[in-house]
Scaffold this active site. Structure first.
Site, PDB file in Angstrom:
ATOM      1  N   LYS A  66       0.815  -1.223   0.000  1.00  0.00           N
ATOM      2  CA  LYS A  66       0.000   0.000   0.000  1.00  0.00           C
ATOM      3  C   LYS A  66       0.854   1.282   0.000  1.00  0.00           C
ATOM      4  O   LYS A  66       0.486   2.279  -0.613  1.00  0.00           O
ATOM      5  CB  LYS A  66      -0.941   0.008   1.206  1.00  0.00           C
ATOM      6  N   ASN A  87      -4.976   2.016  -1.548  1.00  0.00           N
ATOM      7  CA  ASN A  87      -5.502   0.655  -1.748  1.00  0.00           C
ATOM      8  C   ASN A  87      -6.293   0.519  -3.052  1.00  0.00           C
ATOM      9  O   ASN A  87      -6.757  -0.558  -3.371  1.00  0.00           O
ATOM     10  CB  ASN A  87      -6.360   0.199  -0.554  1.00  0.00           C
ATOM     11  N   ASP A 103     -10.313   2.579   2.703  1.00  0.00           N
ATOM     12  CA  ASP A 103     -10.464   1.874   3.987  1.00  0.00           C
ATOM     13  C   ASP A 103     -11.284   2.687   4.993  1.00  0.00           C
ATOM     14  O   ASP A 103     -12.154   2.154   5.677  1.00  0.00           O
ATOM     15  CB  ASP A 103      -9.094   1.563   4.604  1.00  0.00           C
ATOM     16  N   GLY A 128      -4.184   2.138  18.376  1.00  0.00           N
ATOM     17  CA  GLY A 128      -3.206   1.792  17.346  1.00  0.00           C
ATOM     18  C   GLY A 128      -2.787   3.015  16.559  1.00  0.00           C
ATOM     19  O   GLY A 128      -3.542   3.990  16.454  1.00  0.00           O
ATOM     20  N   ALA A 129      -1.573   2.969  16.029  1.00  0.00           N
ATOM     21  CA  ALA A 129      -1.065   4.092  15.234  1.00  0.00           C
ATOM     22  C   ALA A 129      -0.249   3.577  14.054  1.00  0.00           C
ATOM     23  O   ALA A 129       0.656   4.247  13.570  1.00  0.00           O
ATOM     24  CB  ALA A 129      -0.241   5.017  16.123  1.00  0.00           C
ATOM     25  N   GLY A 130      -0.573   2.370  13.593  1.00  0.00           N
ATOM     26  CA  GLY A 130       0.107   1.800  12.430  1.00  0.00           C
ATOM     27  C   GLY A 130      -0.631   2.177  11.153  1.00  0.00           C
ATOM     28  O   GLY A 130      -1.412   3.145  11.123  1.00  0.00           O
ATOM     29  N   ARG A 153       0.515   1.750  21.967  1.00  0.00           N
ATOM     30  CA  ARG A 153       1.556   1.194  22.849  1.00  0.00           C
ATOM     31  C   ARG A 153       2.771   2.126  22.850  1.00  0.00           C
ATOM     32  O   ARG A 153       3.289   2.489  23.898  1.00  0.00           O
ATOM     33  CB  ARG A 153       1.917  -0.209  22.336  1.00  0.00           C
ATOM     34  N   TYR A 220     -11.215  -9.373  11.561  1.00  0.00           N
ATOM     35  CA  TYR A 220     -12.425 -10.199  11.454  1.00  0.00           C
ATOM     36  C   TYR A 220     -11.991 -11.639  11.289  1.00  0.00           C
ATOM     37  O   TYR A 220     -10.830 -11.920  10.970  1.00  0.00           O
ATOM     38  CB  TYR A 220     -13.286  -9.752  10.261  1.00  0.00           C
ATOM     39  N   GLY A 242     -14.513  -6.378  11.673  1.00  0.00           N
ATOM     40  CA  GLY A 242     -14.193  -5.578  10.489  1.00  0.00           C
ATOM     41  C   GLY A 242     -14.614  -6.161   9.151  1.00  0.00           C
ATOM     42  O   GLY A 242     -14.196  -5.650   8.109  1.00  0.00           O
TER      43      GLY A 242
HETATM   44  P1  NDP Z   1       0.921  -2.198  11.687  1.00  0.00           P
HETATM   45  O1  NDP Z   1       1.959  -3.256  11.854  1.00  0.00           O
HETATM   46  O2  NDP Z   1       1.166  -1.067  10.773  1.00  0.00           O
HETATM   47  O3  NDP Z   1       0.609  -1.553  13.137  1.00  0.00           O
HETATM   48  C1  NDP Z   1       0.353  -2.379  14.240  1.00  0.00           C
HETATM   49  C2  NDP Z   1      -0.241  -1.551  15.361  1.00  0.00           C
HETATM   50  O4  NDP Z   1      -0.665  -2.435  16.415  1.00  0.00           O
HETATM   51  C3  NDP Z   1       0.744  -0.574  16.002  1.00  0.00           C
HETATM   52  O5  NDP Z   1       0.023   0.539  16.461  1.00  0.00           O
HETATM   53  C4  NDP Z   1       1.296  -1.410  17.175  1.00  0.00           C
HETATM   54  O6  NDP Z   1       1.797  -0.621  18.248  1.00  0.00           O
HETATM   55  C5  NDP Z   1       0.041  -2.108  17.616  1.00  0.00           C
HETATM   56  N1  NDP Z   1       0.284  -3.379  18.345  1.00  0.00           N
HETATM   57  C6  NDP Z   1       0.841  -4.510  17.852  1.00  0.00           C
HETATM   58  N2  NDP Z   1       0.833  -5.486  18.795  1.00  0.00           N
HETATM   59  C7  NDP Z   1       0.262  -4.949  19.901  1.00  0.00           C
HETATM   60  C8  NDP Z   1      -0.023  -5.455  21.207  1.00  0.00           C
HETATM   61  N3  NDP Z   1       0.273  -6.708  21.540  1.00  0.00           N
HETATM   62  N4  NDP Z   1      -0.630  -4.637  22.100  1.00  0.00           N
HETATM   63  C9  NDP Z   1      -0.947  -3.371  21.745  1.00  0.00           C
HETATM   64  N5  NDP Z   1      -0.696  -2.824  20.528  1.00  0.00           N
HETATM   65  C10 NDP Z   1      -0.099  -3.612  19.616  1.00  0.00           C
HETATM   66  O7  NDP Z   1      -0.424  -3.005  11.320  1.00  0.00           O
HETATM   67  P2  NDP Z   1      -1.687  -2.420  10.532  1.00  0.00           P
HETATM   68  O8  NDP Z   1      -1.977  -1.083  11.095  1.00  0.00           O
HETATM   69  O9  NDP Z   1      -1.478  -2.551   9.073  1.00  0.00           O
HETATM   70  O10 NDP Z   1      -2.872  -3.475  10.880  1.00  0.00           O
HETATM   71  C11 NDP Z   1      -3.560  -3.476  12.129  1.00  0.00           C
HETATM   72  C12 NDP Z   1      -4.807  -4.350  12.049  1.00  0.00           C
HETATM   73  O11 NDP Z   1      -5.822  -3.790  11.209  1.00  0.00           O
HETATM   74  C13 NDP Z   1      -4.545  -5.754  11.485  1.00  0.00           C
HETATM   75  O12 NDP Z   1      -5.121  -6.670  12.394  1.00  0.00           O
HETATM   76  C14 NDP Z   1      -5.277  -5.768  10.151  1.00  0.00           C
HETATM   77  O13 NDP Z   1      -5.784  -7.060   9.861  1.00  0.00           O
HETATM   78  C15 NDP Z   1      -6.416  -4.782  10.389  1.00  0.00           C
HETATM   79  N6  NDP Z   1      -6.948  -4.158   9.129  1.00  0.00           N
HETATM   80  C16 NDP Z   1      -8.270  -4.398   8.761  1.00  0.00           C
HETATM   81  C17 NDP Z   1      -8.823  -3.835   7.605  1.00  0.00           C
HETATM   82  C18 NDP Z   1     -10.268  -4.146   7.206  1.00  0.00           C
HETATM   83  O14 NDP Z   1     -10.657  -3.888   6.051  1.00  0.00           O
HETATM   84  N7  NDP Z   1     -11.103  -4.648   8.097  1.00  0.00           N
HETATM   85  C19 NDP Z   1      -8.003  -2.945   6.738  1.00  0.00           C
HETATM   86  C20 NDP Z   1      -6.653  -2.729   7.213  1.00  0.00           C
HETATM   87  C21 NDP Z   1      -6.169  -3.338   8.358  1.00  0.00           C
HETATM   88  P3  NDP Z   1       3.313  -0.046  18.213  1.00  0.00           P
HETATM   89  O15 NDP Z   1       3.265   1.185  17.356  1.00  0.00           O
HETATM   90  O16 NDP Z   1       3.612   0.263  19.631  1.00  0.00           O
HETATM   91  O17 NDP Z   1       4.171  -1.131  17.648  1.00  0.00           O
END
Ligand code: NDP
Length: 275
Positions: A66, A87, A103, A128-130, A153, A220, A242
Site C-alpha cells: 500500500k 488501496n 479503507d 493503534g497508530a500503524g 503502545r 475479522y 471488520g
Molecule cells: P501495523 O503493523 O502497521 O501496526 C500495528 C499496530 O498495532 C501498532 O500501532 C502497534 O503498536 C500495535 N500493536 C501490535 N501489537 C500490539 C499489542 N500486543 N498490544 C498493543 N498494541 C499492539 O499493522 P496495521 O496497522 O497494518 O494493521 C492493524 C490491524 O488492522 C490488522 O489486524 C489488520 O488485519 C487490520 N486491518 C483491517 C482492515 C479491514 O478492512 N477490516 C483494513 C486494514 C487493516 P506499536 O506502534 O507500539 O508497535
C-alpha cells in the site's frame, strides 16, 4: 472483452476481493474480470505497469504494497494523501494513475450505514497508530464525531498521527499511551492494532466505555475476535468486527471504477455464511 481489474498483494491466495467484486458485478449487471496478482516484493512497480499496459482498468492493493502504491501514483485523493497508503489504483483517461484509499470510508459506512452508529457528537477512541489507524484518519475525522483520541503502545506514534489528523481537520485530536486512558470514557472504541492477530487485546482500562458505548475491531474472522469478546465482556451495546469494513471499502473502489455503488448487505451476509 470484459473490463479487467485485480487485487495485488503478497501473499494473495487468501484475498476475498475477487469473490466480493464478482458479487458486486453480478448484482449491478456489469461484466468484469477481477483476478488476483501475487506481487513481486522486489519489483511492485513492474507488476503494476504490466497490468495497466495489458489493458487493466483498476487495481486494489493490499499488504505489503500500500505504501509503495502511494509513492508510485501520479496523483492522490486527499484521504490517500494523509493515509500515506493507497488501496485503489485507477487509470485516468490520459493514462496517468490516480491513487485512493477507501479503507476509512469503508469503516465509517459500516458503522453508520450498516449498523446505525451516530457519529454526531461522539467521543471516539482509536487504538493503534500503524498503517490501519493512519488509513482511516481523514474519513473518521469527517464523520461528525466530537473528539478523537488516539492511543498506542508507543505513545510517540500516536502523537505523530494526532498532529497529522489535526492538520487535516478542525476536530480536536488528542494522543496518549494506554496508561493515559485511565478515567476516560468513550462512545466508540475502534481497535486498529494488530494485537488480535495473536489473540491479544491492548492493555486498556475495563471501564473505558460510556453507557451505550460500542466497540469495533478492524480484524475479522470466523470466530469472534479477542477485541469483540472484550467488548461483550465490558458492557458494549454493540461489538462489531471488520468484515463489513472490508466489503464497504471494496464497494467504494467499485464505485470509483464503475460509477455505480453496489448494495453491500447481501455480500456481507454471503461472506458471513461462508465462514
Ligand atoms: P501495523 O503493523 O502497521 O501496526 C500495528 C499496530 O498495532 C501498532 O500501532 C502497534 O503498536 C500495535 N500493536 C501490535 N501489537 C500490539 C499489542 N500486543 N498490544 C498493543 N498494541 C499492539 O499493522 P496495521 O496497522 O497494518 O494493521 C492493524 C490491524 O488492522 C490488522 O489486524 C489488520 O488485519 C487490520 N486491518 C483491517 C482492515 C479491514 O478492512 N477490516 C483494513 C486494514 C487493516 P506499536 O506502534 O507500539 O508497535
Amino acid at each position: 472483452m470484459p473490463h479487467r481489474y485485480a487485487v495485488i498483494g503478497n501473499p494473495i491466495a487468501h484475498s476475498q476481493s475477487p469473490v466480493i467484486h464478482a458479487a458486486f458485478a453480478e448484482q449491478c449487471g456489469e461484466v468484469i474480470d477481477y483476478g488476483r496478482i501475487l506481487g513481486d516484493r522486489h519489483d511492485f512497480a513492474a507488476d503494476v505497469q504490466r497490468f495497466f499496459a495489458q489493458g487493466g482498468l483498476g487495481l486494489n492493493v493490499t499488504l505489503p504494497f500500500k505504501e509503495q502504491a502511494w509513492a508510485l501514483v501520479d496523483e492522490r485523493s486527499e484521504r490517500a494523501e494523509v493515509a500515506g497508503a493507497v488501496n485503489t489504483l485507477i487509470v485516468l483517461p490520459d493514462g496517468r494513475l490516480r491513487g485512493d484509499n477507501t479503507d476509512g470510508i469503508g469503516l465509517v459506512r459500516d458503522l453508520a450505514d450498516n449498523h446505525g452508529f451516530t457519529f454526531a457528537g461522539a467521543r471516539v477512541l482509536l487504538l493503534g497508530a500503524g498503517g490501519a489507524a493512519r488509513g482511516v484518519l481523514v474519513p473518521l475525522l469527517g464523520s461528525g464525531l466530537r473528539e478523537l483520541v488516539i492511543a498506542n503502545r508507543t505513545a510517540e506514534r500516536a502523537h505523530t498521527l494526532a498532529v497529522l489528523g489535526s492538520g487535516s481537520s478542525t476536530v480536536p485530536v488528542a494522543a496518549c499511551g494506554f496508561e493515559g486512558l485511565i478515567g476516560e470514557r468513550f462512545d466508540l472504541v475502534i481497535n486498529a492494532t494488530s494485537a488480535g492477530l495473536s489473540g491479544a487485546v491492548p492493555p486498556i482500562p475495563a471501564d473505558l466505555l460510556a453507557p451505550g458505548g460500542w466497540t469495533y475491531d478492524m480484524l475479522y474472522g470466523a470466530e469472534p475476535t479477542a477485541f469483540c469478546r472484550w467488548g461483550q465482556a465490558h458492557g458494549a451495546a454493540r461489538s462489531l468486527d471488520g468484515l463489513g469494513m472490508l466489503v464497504e471499502q471494496a464497494a467504494e473502489s467499485f464505485r470509483l471504477w464503475r460509477g455505480v455503488r453496489p448494495r453491500t448487505a447481501e455480500v456481507i451476509a454471503m461472506l458471513r455464511a461462508a465462514d
